[in-house]
Design a protein around this motif. Sequence first.
Motif, PDB file in Angstrom:
ATOM      1  N   ASP A  37       6.659   3.058  -8.591  1.00 50.48           N
ATOM      2  CA  ASP A  37       5.498   3.823  -8.138  1.00 50.48           C
ATOM      3  C   ASP A  37       4.752   4.391  -9.344  1.00 50.48           C
ATOM      4  OD1 ASP A  37       6.514   6.470  -8.860  1.00 50.48           O
ATOM      5  OD2 ASP A  37       7.788   6.364  -7.088  1.00 50.48           O
ATOM      6  N   SER A  93       0.849  -1.193   0.000  1.00 50.31           N
ATOM      7  CA  SER A  93       0.000   0.000   0.000  1.00 50.31           C
ATOM      8  C   SER A  93       0.883   1.240   0.000  1.00 50.31           C
ATOM      9  CB  SER A  93      -0.915   0.002   1.223  1.00 50.31           C
ATOM     10  OG  SER A  93      -0.155   0.092   2.407  1.00 50.31           O
ATOM     11  N   SER A  94       0.364   2.302  -0.577  1.00 51.30           N
ATOM     12  CA  SER A  94       1.096   3.560  -0.632  1.00 51.30           C
ATOM     13  C   SER A  94       0.814   4.355   0.644  1.00 51.30           C
ATOM     14  CB  SER A  94       0.680   4.342  -1.879  1.00 51.30           C
ATOM     15  OG  SER A  94       1.410   5.535  -1.945  1.00 51.30           O
ATOM     16  N   THR A  95       1.272   3.809   1.763  1.00 54.46           N
ATOM     17  CA  THR A  95       1.075   4.407   3.082  1.00 54.46           C
ATOM     18  C   THR A  95       2.369   4.264   3.872  1.00 54.46           C
ATOM     19  OG1 THR A  95       0.378   2.307   4.071  1.00 54.46           O
ATOM     20  CG2 THR A  95      -1.372   3.687   3.098  1.00 54.46           C
ATOM     21  N   PRO A 106      -2.892   8.650  -3.567  1.00 58.24           N
ATOM     22  CA  PRO A 106      -3.737   7.748  -2.781  1.00 58.24           C
ATOM     23  C   PRO A 106      -4.457   6.736  -3.671  1.00 58.24           C
ATOM     24  CG  PRO A 106      -4.022  10.013  -2.066  1.00 58.24           C
ATOM     25  CD  PRO A 106      -3.158  10.047  -3.301  1.00 58.24           C
ATOM     26  N   GLY A 107      -4.530   5.513  -3.196  1.00 59.06           N
ATOM     27  CA  GLY A 107      -5.206   4.454  -3.940  1.00 59.06           C
ATOM     28  C   GLY A 107      -4.300   3.663  -4.861  1.00 59.06           C
ATOM     29  N   HIS A 108      -3.087   4.144  -5.079  1.00 55.03           N
ATOM     30  CA  HIS A 108      -2.127   3.403  -5.900  1.00 55.03           C
ATOM     31  C   HIS A 108      -1.242   2.561  -5.000  1.00 55.03           C
ATOM     32  CE1 HIS A 108      -3.403   6.350  -8.868  1.00 55.03           C
ATOM     33  NE2 HIS A 108      -2.980   5.493  -9.772  1.00 55.03           N
ATOM     34  N   ARG A 109      -0.554   1.642  -5.604  1.00 56.89           N
ATOM     35  CA  ARG A 109       0.336   0.757  -4.842  1.00 56.89           C
ATOM     36  C   ARG A 109       1.786   1.008  -5.247  1.00 56.89           C
ATOM     37  NH1 ARG A 109      -1.788  -2.849  -1.553  1.00 56.89           N
ATOM     38  NH2 ARG A 109      -3.957  -3.367  -1.757  1.00 56.89           N
ATOM     39  N   SER A 160       3.348   8.051  -5.199  1.00 60.56           N
ATOM     40  CA  SER A 160       2.103   7.318  -5.417  1.00 60.56           C
ATOM     41  C   SER A 160       0.917   8.069  -4.847  1.00 60.56           C
ATOM     42  CB  SER A 160       2.180   5.929  -4.782  1.00 60.56           C
ATOM     43  OG  SER A 160       3.060   5.127  -5.524  1.00 60.56           O
TER      44      SER A 160
END
Length: 150
Positions: free
Chosen positions: A91, A20-22, A68-71, A66
């Motif tokens: 990314d 996850s992009s977090t 939000p919502g992308h990996r 990235s």
Amino acid sequence: MDRAIRQLAAPARTFAHMLSSTPRGARLARLLAMVELRSWDVPQDLTERAELVVAELAANAVLHGSPPGHRVRLVLVYDPPARRLRVEVIDARGDLAPPPHATAAEPDALTTGGRGLSLVTALVDHWDAVPHPHGGKTVRAVLSERAPRT
């Protein structure tokens, strides 16, 4: 017929994982990389440097690369005979490339982006960023085992 049978080199080992992009995804990238490299018996010096490189590249991808919502995709390729490791972080932001090979950061660098890529530059043989075929970019870093200090 007496022919010498040539020994095959150990195959390259690969690992790939979508994250996850977090901030949690960036931390997981570092942890997964360490588990994988240790299971491959990668030399300690290489593993320790790779940990820092993966952490920095994954954090940059999450923070800058990235939406939000992308990996983010982490790829590790280890070549045992060469004792060489390639780290790739892919990314979604192909339009936003990292600055060219950062060197020693200026004193005010923290206000414009930090010293992370300077650290990466110091730890790897070389790194670059290239467009990813399906959009986005791949930031690649190559690390080789360093000779022990005497």
